[in-house]
Design a protein around this motif. Structure first.
Motif, PDB file in Angstrom:
ATOM      1  N   THR A   1      73.539  76.293  72.036  1.00  0.00           N
ATOM      2  CA  THR A   1      74.581  75.577  72.766  1.00  0.00           C
ATOM      3  C   THR A   1      75.593  76.603  73.243  1.00  0.00           C
ATOM      4  O   THR A   1      76.201  77.314  72.438  1.00  0.00           O
ATOM      5  CB  THR A   1      75.272  74.533  71.872  1.00  0.00           C
ATOM      6  N   ARG A   2      75.748  76.698  74.550  1.00  0.00           N
ATOM      7  CA  ARG A   2      76.636  77.700  75.159  1.00  0.00           C
ATOM      8  C   ARG A   2      77.947  77.041  75.581  1.00  0.00           C
ATOM      9  O   ARG A   2      77.956  75.941  76.138  1.00  0.00           O
ATOM     10  CB  ARG A   2      75.974  78.349  76.368  1.00  0.00           C
TER      11      ARG A   2
ATOM     12  N   PHE B   1      87.904  80.854  63.292  1.00  0.00           N
ATOM     13  CA  PHE B   1      87.622  82.286  63.326  1.00  0.00           C
ATOM     14  C   PHE B   1      87.540  82.758  64.758  1.00  0.00           C
ATOM     15  O   PHE B   1      87.160  82.025  65.668  1.00  0.00           O
ATOM     16  CB  PHE B   1      86.341  82.618  62.559  1.00  0.00           C
ATOM     17  N   THR B   2      87.956  84.002  64.947  1.00  0.00           N
ATOM     18  CA  THR B   2      88.035  84.600  66.282  1.00  0.00           C
ATOM     19  C   THR B   2      87.034  85.737  66.385  1.00  0.00           C
ATOM     20  O   THR B   2      86.934  86.577  65.480  1.00  0.00           O
ATOM     21  CB  THR B   2      89.454  85.109  66.559  1.00  0.00           C
ATOM     22  N   LEU B   3      86.290  85.768  67.491  1.00  0.00           N
ATOM     23  CA  LEU B   3      85.249  86.773  67.676  1.00  0.00           C
ATOM     24  C   LEU B   3      85.460  87.528  68.979  1.00  0.00           C
ATOM     25  O   LEU B   3      85.869  86.957  69.996  1.00  0.00           O
ATOM     26  CB  LEU B   3      83.866  86.108  67.705  1.00  0.00           C
ATOM     27  N   GLU B   4      85.155  88.814  68.920  1.00  0.00           N
ATOM     28  CA  GLU B   4      85.101  89.635  70.124  1.00  0.00           C
ATOM     29  C   GLU B   4      83.657  89.639  70.640  1.00  0.00           C
ATOM     30  O   GLU B   4      82.720  89.287  69.924  1.00  0.00           O
ATOM     31  CB  GLU B   4      85.540  91.069  69.798  1.00  0.00           C
ATOM     32  N   ALA B   5      83.494  90.046  71.881  1.00  0.00           N
ATOM     33  CA  ALA B   5      82.165  90.093  72.484  1.00  0.00           C
ATOM     34  C   ALA B   5      81.211  90.910  71.611  1.00  0.00           C
ATOM     35  O   ALA B   5      81.537  92.028  71.188  1.00  0.00           O
ATOM     36  CB  ALA B   5      82.237  90.700  73.882  1.00  0.00           C
ATOM     37  N   GLY B   6      80.040  90.346  71.314  1.00  0.00           N
ATOM     38  CA  GLY B   6      79.027  91.033  70.525  1.00  0.00           C
ATOM     39  C   GLY B   6      79.060  90.684  69.053  1.00  0.00           C
ATOM     40  O   GLY B   6      78.111  91.024  68.322  1.00  0.00           O
TER      41      GLY B   6
ATOM     42  N   GLU C   1      78.220  81.227  72.027  1.00  0.00           N
ATOM     43  CA  GLU C   1      77.013  80.464  71.753  1.00  0.00           C
ATOM     44  C   GLU C   1      76.973  80.037  70.284  1.00  0.00           C
ATOM     45  O   GLU C   1      77.323  80.831  69.396  1.00  0.00           O
ATOM     46  CB  GLU C   1      75.752  81.285  72.039  1.00  0.00           C
ATOM     47  N   VAL C   2      76.548  78.814  70.065  1.00  0.00           N
ATOM     48  CA  VAL C   2      76.195  78.349  68.725  1.00  0.00           C
ATOM     49  C   VAL C   2      74.679  78.213  68.696  1.00  0.00           C
ATOM     50  O   VAL C   2      74.099  77.487  69.502  1.00  0.00           O
ATOM     51  CB  VAL C   2      76.856  77.008  68.387  1.00  0.00           C
TER      52      VAL C   2
ATOM     53  N   ARG D   1      78.209  83.224  68.175  1.00  0.00           N
ATOM     54  CA  ARG D   1      78.280  84.555  68.785  1.00  0.00           C
ATOM     55  C   ARG D   1      79.159  84.494  70.019  1.00  0.00           C
ATOM     56  O   ARG D   1      79.077  83.548  70.811  1.00  0.00           O
ATOM     57  CB  ARG D   1      76.873  85.033  69.165  1.00  0.00           C
ATOM     58  N   CYS D   2      80.009  85.478  70.163  1.00  0.00           N
ATOM     59  CA  CYS D   2      80.783  85.645  71.384  1.00  0.00           C
ATOM     60  C   CYS D   2      80.006  86.602  72.285  1.00  0.00           C
ATOM     61  O   CYS D   2      79.671  87.713  71.873  1.00  0.00           O
ATOM     62  CB  CYS D   2      82.174  86.200  71.085  1.00  0.00           C
TER      63      CYS D   2
END
Length: 616
Positions: free
Chosen positions: A78-79, A181-186, A88-89, A112-113
């Motif tokens: 799921t984007r 939670f916060t994610l950066e690309a990758g 994406e989940v 994932r970011c």
């Protein structure tokens, strides 16, 4: 309280013992554990407030979401697209292979970011036993354990050991868990939900999840590589095959009709049934379709399960069972649940299990015959069981029954039940004569021929110029679209072409097909329903066999547009084009496979199939 998402706004994941629905907003709102027919843990699809859910979605609004399967697998992605970035989940359940029934199941949810920077929110609240069982929870540094008495659900945190993000989940007094939670690309984080976990919550590294992901991909790619289908609609056919496999309970080989209960055939109506069981009819059809694609192992597994059911019986088969073979399906109403968008009652169990439906013997024998044609010979004891079943059928085929559609308006002489009784005797004769197997073949031939004469005499209406639903009625029924497929009538017989014309004029609306007209043939229930997707694909089959290949292809292509965004179908389609009924439906997906195979052969100029169309 918000409305539940559209039925079609879901993808399906599973581990070959149970399954879950994931909505396009990142919510798991249906999950039964440890089996398809077990009580629900997440049931928000039928009760948004108290049913239970697991939601992961971006904190920022607005967002746009899309959903797709990782190619040729049951892994759902799921984007989410936002102004801050794209994430994406990824949801999947590692297949449980080489093991018997287990209470231990894992549901992996990785986040994932992929671009920018995104914050995701987690909202988790189980609803054990259809929301009836209260639960407690205990929190550790690495996750949470929900204790619902007879059932536990452990939340493991997916992160690097030195990363504090998502390590501190927040709990509430009412037993809910939140996280942010916060994610950066990758970057990849997430959770694993595990039922009946053997140990306490633990931190799971992303590289361990990556290994689970790749092993799950390998399983599905290896399984699908066995398909022999090389036709024009490979993507739709293979998605349907994967769906049928997801609906298979691996420890026994039983195939459920759908993984859900209570999804309505009419929004706000009462036609809301529990389909999480194995119908002899549906499973036989599914085996037939999988055999046609080269999947023989599933047919052998189902045959073993079925043999056990007969040996436990009193001489006849029930129409449905639980996946473990239990015949106990007492129907119960969940009064505390409001139902999908107010569609009540919500039923679990299914009282139709006690009905008499004569067609199941024909569908079963036809599947055995198909398996025999593909080299799966029936053994001695299996043949003894078949002959005993036919002994019972010889004394019982000529009586009123409830029919394929499980009507609750009383028994009647249904033409389809007679048709499939004819098939049962016909296929047994073919198998016996091919392999010189013992049996009262002359008696079977006499019964078969008597049914044939009766159906032509009493099932045909001179007034309607068509075969009709019941003897002494004028009601049309789309189940009879299968008359040509099973070889009862020649595909261009004048009476058959007249029947096809009558069905087209009365039951077909812009290529979609109704089962029958409830107003003309009351079925004991209030309300209406949508068009029945199985019947639409059967209509494609009938058109192609009658030589109208261009129209058959047009109807098929139109029907493909009614699939949801990941190629899944429910049972029915509403006037608006929305999907109705339990989801996804094995009936619909197996019929899609059959229609595609028939169309491919017709367009290639070959016969639709190799079954003889005349009696032996």
């Amino acid at each position: 309280m918000t409305d539940a998402p559209a039925i079609a706004d879901h993808g399906l994941i599973g581990d070959l013992q149970t399954a879950a629905l994931v909505a396009t907003d990142g919510t798991i709102d249906w999950f039964c554990c440890p089996r398809f027919d077990s009580p629900s843990v997440f049931g928000a699809l039928l009760d948004q407030e108290h049913g239970g859910h697991c939601r992961i979605q971006p904190a920022v609004r607005p967002y746009r979401s899309t959903q797709l399967y990782f190619p040729d697998t049951a892994i759902l992605i799921t984007r989410f697209l936002t102004e801050d970035g794209t994430g994406e989940v990824c949801d999947f359940m590692p297949p449980i292979l080489g093991r018997g029934p287990t209470d231990n199941h894992r549901l992996v949810r990785t986040v994932r970011c992929v671009r920018g920077r995104l914050t995701f929110d987690l909202d988790l609240m189980p609803g054990f036993d259809y929301g009836r069982q209260p639960h407690s929870l205990r929190q550790t540094e690495d996750g949470v354990v929900f204790d619902g008495g007879d059932h536990t659900m452990t939340v493991h945190v997916v992160r690097e050991p030195d990363d504090p993000r998502l390590a501190q989940l927040q709990t509430t007094e009412d037993g809910r868990v939140y996280g942010s939670f916060t994610l950066e690309a990758g970057q990849t984080r997430g959770i694993v939900l595990e039922s009946a976990a053997p140990g306490p919550p633990r931190t799971i590294r992303p590289d361990e999840i990556a290994q689970l992901f790749h092993s799950t991909v390998r399983y599905w790619h290896s399984w699908l590589a066995r398909s022999t289908y090389r036709g024009r609609w490979r993507e739709a056919v293979h998605r349907s095959a994967i769906t049928l496999k997801l609906l298979t309970y691996a420890p026994t080989g039983a195939i459920v009709a759908a993984p859900t209960a209570g999804l309505p055939e009419q929004i706000g109506g009462e036609r809301n049934w529990d389909y999480r069981y194995t119908w002899i009819r549906d499973a036989s059809f599914a085996v037939h379709s999988l055999l046609a694609l080269g999947f023989t192992e599933e047919a052998a597994d189902f045959a073993r399960w079925l043999r056990n059911r007969y040996q436990e019986s009193d001489g006849r088969l029930r129409i449905m069972y639980r996946v473990d073979g239990s015949p106990e399906l007492r129907e119960e109403v969940l009064d505390h649940w409001p139902g999908y968008r107010g569609s009540r009652p919500v039923r679990i169990g299914n009282d139709a299990s006690g009905q008499l439906q004569l067609d199941i013997y024909g569908e079963l024998l036809d599947a055995i015959y198909r398996a025999d044609q593909r080299g799966l010979r029936i053994g001695h004891e299996g043949w003894q069981d078949v002959t005993a079943l036919l002994d019972w059928l010889a004394f019982n085929w000529d009586q009123p029954e409830e029919g394929i559609w499980e009507t609750r308006g009383g028994r009647a002489d249904f033409s389809y039940g007679r048709l499939m009784s004819w098939v049962a005797f016909d296929r047994a004769i073919r198998i016996a004569t091919t392999h010189s197997l013992p049996g009262p073949i002359e008696q079977w031939r006499a019964e078969r021929d008597q049914i044939y004469a009766q159906l032509w005499d009493r099932g045909w209406s001179p007034h309607r110029q068509a075969f009709v639903q019941q003897y002494a009625s004028e009601v049309l029924d789309s189940s009879l679209l299968r008359m040509v497929k099973v070889g009862f009538v020649a595909p261009r017989d004048p009476r058959w072409l007249s029947t096809l014309t009558a069905i087209t004029e009365e039951l077909v609306t812009d290529s979609l097909v109704y089962r029958y007209d409830p107003a003309a043939a009351p079925d004991g229930l209030r309300g209406a329903e949508g068009t029945f997707s199985l019947c639409t694909f059967d209509y494609v089959n009938a058109l192609a066999r009658a030589g109208d290949v261009d129209q058959a292809r047009l109807v098929f292509e139109k029907m493909l547009t009614y699939a949801n965004h990941v190629g899944l179908y429910a049972e029915e389609i509403a006037l608006t084009g929305a999907q109705l009924g339990n989801f996804p439906q094995a009936f619909t997906h197996l019929a899609l496979i059959d229609a595609a195979l028939t169309l491919d052969r017709a367009m290639d100029g070959t016969r639709p199939d190799t079954r003889p169309t005349t009696a032996a």
